[in-house]
Enzyme design. Structure first.
Site, mmCIF file in Angstrom:
data_model
loop_
_atom_site.group_PDB
_atom_site.id
_atom_site.type_symbol
_atom_site.label_atom_id
_atom_site.label_comp_id
_atom_site.label_asym_id
_atom_site.label_seq_id
_atom_site.Cartn_x
_atom_site.Cartn_y
_atom_site.Cartn_z
ATOM 1 N N ASP A 227 -6.510 1.443 0.758
ATOM 2 C CA ASP A 227 -6.602 1.535 2.216
ATOM 3 C C ASP A 227 -8.052 1.252 2.601
ATOM 4 O O ASP A 227 -8.870 0.877 1.766
ATOM 5 C CB ASP A 227 -6.118 2.911 2.709
ATOM 6 C CG ASP A 227 -7.091 4.020 2.324
ATOM 7 O OD1 ASP A 227 -8.060 3.757 1.570
ATOM 8 O OD2 ASP A 227 -6.893 5.160 2.789
ATOM 9 N N LYS B 6 0.844 -1.210 0.000
ATOM 10 C CA LYS B 6 0.000 0.000 0.000
ATOM 11 C C LYS B 6 0.877 1.259 0.000
ATOM 12 O O LYS B 6 0.686 2.163 -0.819
ATOM 13 C CB LYS B 6 -0.926 -0.024 1.225
ATOM 14 C CG LYS B 6 -1.804 1.202 1.367
ATOM 15 C CD LYS B 6 -2.954 0.951 2.315
ATOM 16 C CE LYS B 6 -2.519 0.655 3.721
ATOM 17 N NZ LYS B 6 -2.455 1.814 4.616
#
Ligand code: SF4
Length: 227
Positions: A139, A121
């Protein structure tokens, strides 16, 4: 509605509704952004922005941070979540930047994820924000909003599957901005609890809203019939 049409309409809405879409983390260069993104895991951008000015002043370059101890860095990051681990990660990240990457933030996934504290991420955020690459960091906001809108199916149960589905369907040149659109929409409108559906311009397209609306109508019909 066909998936391509849904994506096109959602992207068109965001373009109009959120013309300026960028990270809310404060930074001046890729090194500072990398620090801020590492610190923002499980923590709010607001909290991170409160502590980074002093941290950046104390450790202005990877070399300075690489020479620090985690205990010293801890004093600057103590108010974010998981400060012990994050302090260790920041020092380890800086040491690797200096040793293996000529003190430069790498521009690709394989190298970025070698850095302590950097997962897929974080690596995707850096690639999109710094290098304008077509990478989608998933996210909690991106995950939730994509599902509620019906951009991804219920079979997409992991961040990686959501990432793949979104990058398959959003034009590459739009992906870096779409990432911020989804985050900002999730942060301020399509919140986890009590999404502000009545103020949301996407409700007529939204799978979640249509489902909730139908349920509400069905309940109201039941009540009226009983009366
Ligand atoms: S209508 Fe509601 S659930 Fe759907 S995207 Fe908007 S805020 Fe989220």
């Amino acid at each position: 509605m066909k998936k391509t049409e849904l994506y096109a309409q959602v992207m068109a809405y965001f373009k109009e509704a959120i013309p300026v879409a960028e990270t809310e983390l404060h930074y001046n260069n890729p090194y500072e952004l990398l620090i801020a993104v590492i610190l923002s895991a499980q923590c709010t951008d607001k909290r991170v922005n409160m502590i980074t000015p002093a941290l950046f002043e104390a450790y202005p370059t990877p070399e300075v941070l690489a020479a620090a101890t985690p205990e010293a860095v801890f004093e600057y990051v103590r108010s974010v979540s998981y400060p012990n681990n994050k302090a260790k990660h920041l020092v380890g990240m800086a040491q690797m930047l200096v040793k293996d990457f000529h003190s430069q933030v790498p521009d690709n996934l394989d190298d970025l994820v070698k850095l302590p504290g950097v997962g897929r991420k974080t690596a995707n955020v850096i690639q999109a924000v710094v290098f304008n690459k077509a990478t989608m960091a998933v996210d909690t906001h991106v995950f939730r909003v994509s599902h509620r809108l019906g951009l991804v199916t219920d079979r997409c149960t992991t961040p990686l599957s959501v990432e793949k589905e979104l990058t398959k369907n959003i034009p590459p040149e739009t992906i870096p901005t779409a990432h911020h659109w989804l985050i900002l929409h999730g942060r301020y409108t399509c919140t986890a609890r009590n999404p502000k559906c009545e103020q949301c311009g996407l409700r007529l397209l939204c799978k979640h809203y249509k489902k909730e609306h139908k349920l509400r109508l069905a309940k109201e019909t039941d009540i009226n019939t009983e009366a």
